[in-house]
Design a protein around this motif. Structure first.
Motif, PDB file in Angstrom:
ATOM      1  N   TYR A   1      84.987   9.369  -7.327  1.00 35.50           N
ATOM      2  CA  TYR A   1      85.150   9.852  -8.612  1.00 35.50           C
ATOM      3  C   TYR A   1      85.067  11.506  -8.462  1.00 35.50           C
ATOM      4  CZ  TYR A   1      84.329   5.765 -11.342  1.00 35.50           C
ATOM      5  OH  TYR A   1      84.221   4.473 -11.760  1.00 35.50           O
ATOM      6  N   GLY A   2      85.278  12.438  -9.181  1.00 37.00           N
ATOM      7  CA  GLY A   2      85.228  13.698  -8.765  1.00 37.00           C
ATOM      8  C   GLY A   2      84.952  14.475 -10.313  1.00 37.00           C
ATOM      9  N   LEU A   3      84.563  15.823 -10.075  1.00 42.48           N
ATOM     10  CA  LEU A   3      84.100  16.691 -11.300  1.00 42.48           C
ATOM     11  C   LEU A   3      84.681  18.001 -10.616  1.00 42.48           C
ATOM     12  CD1 LEU A   3      80.544  15.998 -12.678  1.00 42.48           C
ATOM     13  CD2 LEU A   3      82.754  16.126 -14.186  1.00 42.48           C
ATOM     14  N   GLU A   4      85.147  18.709 -11.453  1.00 39.32           N
ATOM     15  CA  GLU A   4      85.549  20.433 -10.893  1.00 39.32           C
ATOM     16  C   GLU A   4      84.197  20.951 -10.502  1.00 39.32           C
ATOM     17  OE1 GLU A   4      88.817  22.800 -12.876  1.00 39.32           O
ATOM     18  OE2 GLU A   4      88.504  21.338 -14.574  1.00 39.32           O
ATOM     19  N   LEU A   5      84.245  21.471  -9.334  1.00 31.68           N
ATOM     20  CA  LEU A   5      83.190  22.099  -8.947  1.00 31.68           C
ATOM     21  C   LEU A   5      82.352  23.120  -9.733  1.00 31.68           C
ATOM     22  CD1 LEU A   5      81.304  21.971  -6.201  1.00 31.68           C
ATOM     23  CD2 LEU A   5      83.047  23.962  -5.303  1.00 31.68           C
ATOM     24  N   HIS A   6      83.138  23.840 -10.453  1.00 26.47           N
ATOM     25  CA  HIS A   6      82.442  24.967 -11.291  1.00 26.47           C
ATOM     26  C   HIS A   6      81.841  24.131 -12.648  1.00 26.47           C
ATOM     27  CE1 HIS A   6      85.228  24.768 -14.860  1.00 26.47           C
ATOM     28  NE2 HIS A   6      86.218  24.611 -13.921  1.00 26.47           N
ATOM     29  N   ARG A   7      81.917  22.981 -12.886  1.00 22.22           N
ATOM     30  CA  ARG A   7      80.990  22.228 -13.718  1.00 22.22           C
ATOM     31  C   ARG A   7      79.791  21.369 -13.042  1.00 22.22           C
ATOM     32  NH1 ARG A   7      83.495  22.806 -18.870  1.00 22.22           N
ATOM     33  NH2 ARG A   7      85.835  23.080 -18.493  1.00 22.22           N
ATOM     34  N   CYS A   8      79.818  21.645 -11.784  1.00 20.37           N
ATOM     35  CA  CYS A   8      78.545  20.836 -11.092  1.00 20.37           C
ATOM     36  C   CYS A   8      77.447  22.082 -11.006  1.00 20.37           C
ATOM     37  CB  CYS A   8      78.878  20.354  -9.907  1.00 20.37           C
ATOM     38  SG  CYS A   8      80.198  19.208 -10.194  1.00 20.37           S
ATOM     39  N   LYS A   9      76.351  21.739 -11.433  1.00 19.89           N
ATOM     40  CA  LYS A   9      75.122  22.646 -11.227  1.00 19.89           C
ATOM     41  C   LYS A   9      74.600  22.420  -9.874  1.00 19.89           C
ATOM     42  CE  LYS A   9      71.250  24.619 -13.272  1.00 19.89           C
ATOM     43  NZ  LYS A   9      70.411  24.863 -14.575  1.00 19.89           N
ATOM     44  N   GLU A  10      74.097  21.355  -9.572  1.00 16.35           N
ATOM     45  CA  GLU A  10      73.617  20.995  -8.158  1.00 16.35           C
ATOM     46  C   GLU A  10      73.482  19.575  -7.838  1.00 16.35           C
ATOM     47  OE1 GLU A  10      69.328  21.752  -8.589  1.00 16.35           O
ATOM     48  OE2 GLU A  10      69.438  21.218 -11.010  1.00 16.35           O
ATOM     49  N   VAL A  11      73.260  19.179  -6.568  1.00 14.72           N
ATOM     50  CA  VAL A  11      73.045  17.837  -6.250  1.00 14.72           C
ATOM     51  C   VAL A  11      71.510  17.852  -5.558  1.00 14.72           C
ATOM     52  CG1 VAL A  11      73.746  15.963  -4.397  1.00 14.72           C
ATOM     53  CG2 VAL A  11      75.480  17.697  -5.226  1.00 14.72           C
ATOM     54  N   GLU A  12      70.906  16.746  -6.136  1.00 22.21           N
ATOM     55  CA  GLU A  12      69.595  16.261  -6.088  1.00 22.21           C
ATOM     56  C   GLU A  12      69.394  15.050  -5.356  1.00 22.21           C
ATOM     57  OE1 GLU A  12      66.921  18.326  -6.181  1.00 22.21           O
ATOM     58  OE2 GLU A  12      67.790  19.888  -6.915  1.00 22.21           O
TER      59      GLU A  12
END
Length: 141
Positions: free
Chosen positions: A15-26
């Motif tokens: 799966y993918g999301l546009e990078l600018h829509r992602c805040k962080e990976v925890e």
């Protein structure tokens, strides 16, 4: 024009999301279950004072479910309102994908899947299902 996407695995699917829509990976998070929540809500987690709702894509897209590990990694979406994250079983990569390689989600998908998947990108790694972040944030009954 190329766009950058954060990609991850849920089962064998990327799966993918546009990078600018992602805040962080925890990583290494323990979720708090929410009684009487919709089946696709895995739980909530407190991230630096924000209560974040965590979505299980397997449940949301009505795929085969598996028992979740006690500790998870999530991808938090950028939002000024509802705080939402999705479970990522394995973070993959940041990929640059040309606009002409993004095909609208096809009619071959089930209704629930087609609602949340905006594009399909065929890459060297295989098909990547690009999620619609606005629809993830808005939810659906």
């Amino acid at each position: 024009m190329n766009r950058e996407f954060l990609t991850w695995y849920v089962g064998e699917q990327i799966y993918g999301l546009e990078l600018h829509r992602c805040k962080e990976v925890e990583k290494n998070l323990r979720l708090t279950p929410v009684p009487n929540a919709k089946t696709y809500i895995a739980g909530i987690v407190n991230l630096r004072g924000d209560v974040v709702t965590v979505i299980d894509l397997r449940q949301l897209l009505r795929k085969q479910t598996i028992e979740r590990p006690e500790r998870l990694q999530i991808i938090r979406l950028k939002s000024t309102g509802t705080q939402v994250a999705v479970i990522a079983e394995k973070i993959d990569d940041i990929l640059s994908i040309a606009d002409e390689s993004l095909e609208p989600a096809g009619a071959h998908m089930e209704e629930q899947e087609g609602y949340y998947i905006q594009y399909v990108a065929i890459t060297k790694k295989g098909p990547i299902l690009i999620l619609n972040s606005e629809r993830l944030l808005a939810g659906r009954n």
